[in-house]
Design a protein around this motif. Structure first.
Motif, PDB file in Angstrom:
ATOM      1  N   ALA A 154      14.686   4.906  -8.596  1.00 31.50           N
ATOM      2  CA  ALA A 154      14.181   5.534  -9.928  1.00 31.50           C
ATOM      3  C   ALA A 154      12.758   5.545  -9.511  1.00 31.50           C
ATOM      4  N   ILE A 155      12.193   6.597 -10.457  1.00 34.14           N
ATOM      5  CA  ILE A 155      10.570   7.275  -9.756  1.00 34.14           C
ATOM      6  C   ILE A 155       9.633   6.925 -10.829  1.00 34.14           C
ATOM      7  N   ASN A 156      10.193   5.945 -12.312  1.00 31.53           N
ATOM      8  CA  ASN A 156       8.952   5.827 -13.045  1.00 31.53           C
ATOM      9  C   ASN A 156       9.208   3.804 -13.423  1.00 31.53           C
ATOM     10  N   HIS A 157       8.355   3.371 -13.479  1.00 33.95           N
ATOM     11  CA  HIS A 157       7.873   2.119 -14.110  1.00 33.95           C
ATOM     12  C   HIS A 157       9.416   1.801 -14.618  1.00 33.95           C
ATOM     13  N   ASP A 158       9.805   2.245 -15.643  1.00 30.49           N
ATOM     14  CA  ASP A 158      10.705   0.893 -16.913  1.00 30.49           C
ATOM     15  C   ASP A 158      12.031   1.138 -16.133  1.00 30.49           C
ATOM     16  N   HIS A 404       3.406   7.201  -7.682  1.00 27.72           N
ATOM     17  CA  HIS A 404       4.711   6.372  -7.858  1.00 27.72           C
ATOM     18  C   HIS A 404       5.581   7.311  -6.123  1.00 27.72           C
ATOM     19  N   HIS A 405       6.000   6.053  -5.659  1.00 30.76           N
ATOM     20  CA  HIS A 405       6.961   6.610  -4.392  1.00 30.76           C
ATOM     21  C   HIS A 405       8.259   5.617  -4.461  1.00 30.76           C
ATOM     22  N   PRO A 406       9.298   6.233  -4.598  1.00 31.31           N
ATOM     23  CA  PRO A 406       9.894   4.919  -4.488  1.00 31.31           C
ATOM     24  C   PRO A 406      11.202   5.100  -3.431  1.00 31.31           C
ATOM     25  N   ARG A 407      10.975   6.086  -1.823  1.00 27.21           N
ATOM     26  CA  ARG A 407      11.036   5.920  -0.784  1.00 27.21           C
ATOM     27  C   ARG A 407      11.194   4.386   0.152  1.00 27.21           C
ATOM     28  N   CYS A 408       9.986   4.144  -0.372  1.00 30.59           N
ATOM     29  CA  CYS A 408       9.589   3.200   1.019  1.00 30.59           C
ATOM     30  C   CYS A 408       8.396   2.022   0.020  1.00 30.59           C
ATOM     31  N   PHE A 409       8.951   0.953   0.395  1.00 31.42           N
ATOM     32  CA  PHE A 409       7.960  -0.003  -0.033  1.00 31.42           C
ATOM     33  C   PHE A 409       8.213  -1.522   0.502  1.00 31.42           C
ATOM     34  N   SER A 410       7.333  -2.631   0.467  1.00 27.70           N
ATOM     35  CA  SER A 410       6.777  -3.538   1.182  1.00 27.70           C
ATOM     36  C   SER A 410       6.903  -4.635   0.544  1.00 27.70           C
ATOM     37  N   ILE A 411       7.806  -5.885   0.603  1.00 27.35           N
ATOM     38  CA  ILE A 411       7.711  -6.917  -0.367  1.00 27.35           C
ATOM     39  C   ILE A 411       7.696  -8.011   0.497  1.00 27.35           C
ATOM     40  N   TRP A 412       7.870  -9.284   0.297  1.00 28.94           N
ATOM     41  CA  TRP A 412       7.642 -10.388   1.104  1.00 28.94           C
ATOM     42  C   TRP A 412       8.602 -12.074   0.590  1.00 28.94           C
TER      43      TRP A 412
END
Length: 483
Positions: A154-158, A404-412
């Motif tokens: 997904a590339i948009n918020h909702d 927006h960038h769906p290809r990579c992101f960080s969480i912990w």
């Protein structure tokens, strides 16, 4: 009869129980005591015994600190010195490839790279790189499992937010909290299994809607209960003026009798679920005010979370409430903190947002650990997708934005049987593509369920002729982060 019910347990269905026990509120009350999940629909038929996990769990409950709007990983956890070196230079087409872009940047003539304005340092045994914007989080680095290789379609918020919470980009599906309520039942019969708390920061706030804590096609008893910051934390819970507890009890008994007659005639499980909701609301009238009262928290706890923890509706207050709800047996506590959608003026806004959440997020982990609750509580921190390595619009010093960038992101993640003090996954030197250990949203969901003793491939519900699950038809447990 009591002994017979206890011996046969879940081999009894609702219709047989009601017809055998006879009509009246007494049978409903007895059924609620002896078989707490008697009125859940689908579990017995689908081979799941509600309240009993598939295997030994490593966690009992979840606190999800959702950062709504998508925090920029380049400014928080994914340190990229090469990106800073190449500041202002064009994004190499070989890196960007043919990946999908949003309508906000698809027509840009140029894609100038933008390095982070903030410095990073290494912390803990893992030597994890953590931004100077998160000094309190840095202090608990050895408790954190930082995943830098999350990705989504997904590339948009909702749709992205809905996907993370429900496993589908469309609505009308059960949320993760509802699935856990369905699969594991409730620990505290005086509080809901799934609660929701909302707060908002200074930045652009994307909307959050009740579909994100919906029960979908599961019984309505599994939907999330939103707690507000006002005098009435749960709407319509308080008795009307002039009604005492006895009058309330009499009214509920009469309603239960009428609902029981309807259930006998139509067999609609939602009728029984409604009875259960009324009874829950009655019990919550006593339990909720006690849990929501922060005035009795000792000074050292207030200092730990920060003074804003005594201001209703703030992120800090909600983190403290999350601890109280969790230690009182609430299965899934969902926080949404809005304000991370930084398409412009990112340096100013992300600094404010980070300050809003940093101390309280770290305090929650510390507080749970010192109470002996962290091992059995899975804490999650992160948003719905990441941010681009190039700037949105023109590059201005200290006033850039990221798309927006769906290809990579960080969480912990922390506690709940995940490995502490590790960094999992890796992105390329520009922070645009994953190069090691990718973690899809469905993999993440499968892992969360796994930590609570649930096999995501077996946690199913048959609806309209199809067997549904949180992870749809994919997802693998991320074994590399499990202790």
């Amino acid at each position: 009869m009591d002994k017979e019910i206890l011996e046969h347990g879940f081999s009894w269905n609702r219709r047989r129980f009601l017809s055998t026990m006879g009509m009246g509120v007494g049978s409903l009350a007895l059924g609620s005591l002896l078989m707490p999940d008697l009125f859940s629909n689908g579990g017995i038929e689908e081979g799941l015994t509600p309240g009993i996990p598939h295997f030994a769990p490593k966690a009992k409950r979840v606190i999800y600190l959702f950062q709504n709007g998508a925090p920029s990983q380049q400014e928080l956890f994914d340190y990229k010195p090469k990106l800073r070196e190449m500041n202002g230079k064009e994004m190499p087409p070989s890196v960007r490839g043919n990946q999908r872009l949003t309508g906000m940047t698809a027509n840009q003539a140029h894609f100038p790279l933008v390095g982070s304005f903030v410095d990073f340092k290494q912390y803990g045994n893992s030597r994890a790189w953590i931004s100077d914007l998160l000094p309190y989080t840095a202090k608990i680095a050895d408790e954190l499992c930082i995943i830098k290789s999350m990705y989504t379609e997904a590339i948009n918020h909702d749709p992205a937010l809905t996907f993370l919470q429900t496993g589908s980009q469309q609505g009308n599906r059960p949320s993760m909290g509802a699935w856990l309520s369905y699969g594991l039942g409730n620990e505290n019969k005086n509080l809901p299994a799934f609660t929701v708390l909302l707060s908002r920061g200074v930045g652009n706030g994307q909307g959050v809607y009740s579909k994100l804590w919906s029960n979908g096609f599961l019984d309505s008893i599994h939907q999330g209960v939103q707690f507000s910051k006002g005098e009435d934390p749960v709407l319509y819970l308080r008795d009307q003026e002039g009604m005492d507890r006895k009058a309330r009890r009499d009214m509920l008994d009469n309603i239960a009798e009428l609902n029981e007659l309807s259930y006998q005639e139509f067999g609609d499980p939602e009728i029984a679920a409604k009875v259960k909701q009324y009874e829950m609301a009655y019990r919550m009238q006593t339990a909720v005010p006690e849990v929501m009262d922060l005035s009795k928290e000792p000074d050292d706890i207030v200092k730990l979370y920060g003074p804003e923890c005594l201001v209703p509706g703030t992120f800090a207050a909600n983190c403290l409430l999350a601890r109280k709800l969790s230690e009182n047996g609430v299965r899934f506590v969902q926080l949404y903190h809005q304000g991370w959608d930084q398409h412009g003026n990112l340096p100013f806004e992300i600094a404010k947002q980070a300050k809003d959440v940093d101390q309280a997020s770290a305090a929650l982990v510390t507080d749970l650990k010192q109470r002996g609750l962290l091992d059995e509580t899975l804490v999650i921190w992160g948003g719905e997708f990441g941010r681009t390595s190039y700037t949105q619009g023109t590059l201005e010093k200290d006033n850039y934005g990221r798309d927006h960038h769906p290809r990579c992101f960080s969480i912990w993640m922390a506690g709940g049987g995940v490995k502490p003090g590790i960094v999992y996954g890796e992105t390329d030197e520009l922070g645009y593509n994953i190069i090691k250990d990718p973690v899809h949203v469905h993999d993440f969901q499968a892992t969360v369920l796994n930590q609570l003793g649930l096999d995501h491939k077996k946690l199913i519900f048959k609806h309209l002729g199809r067997r549904y699950r949180l992870t749809d038809i994919s997802g693998e447990v991320v074994k590399g982060i499990i202790s």
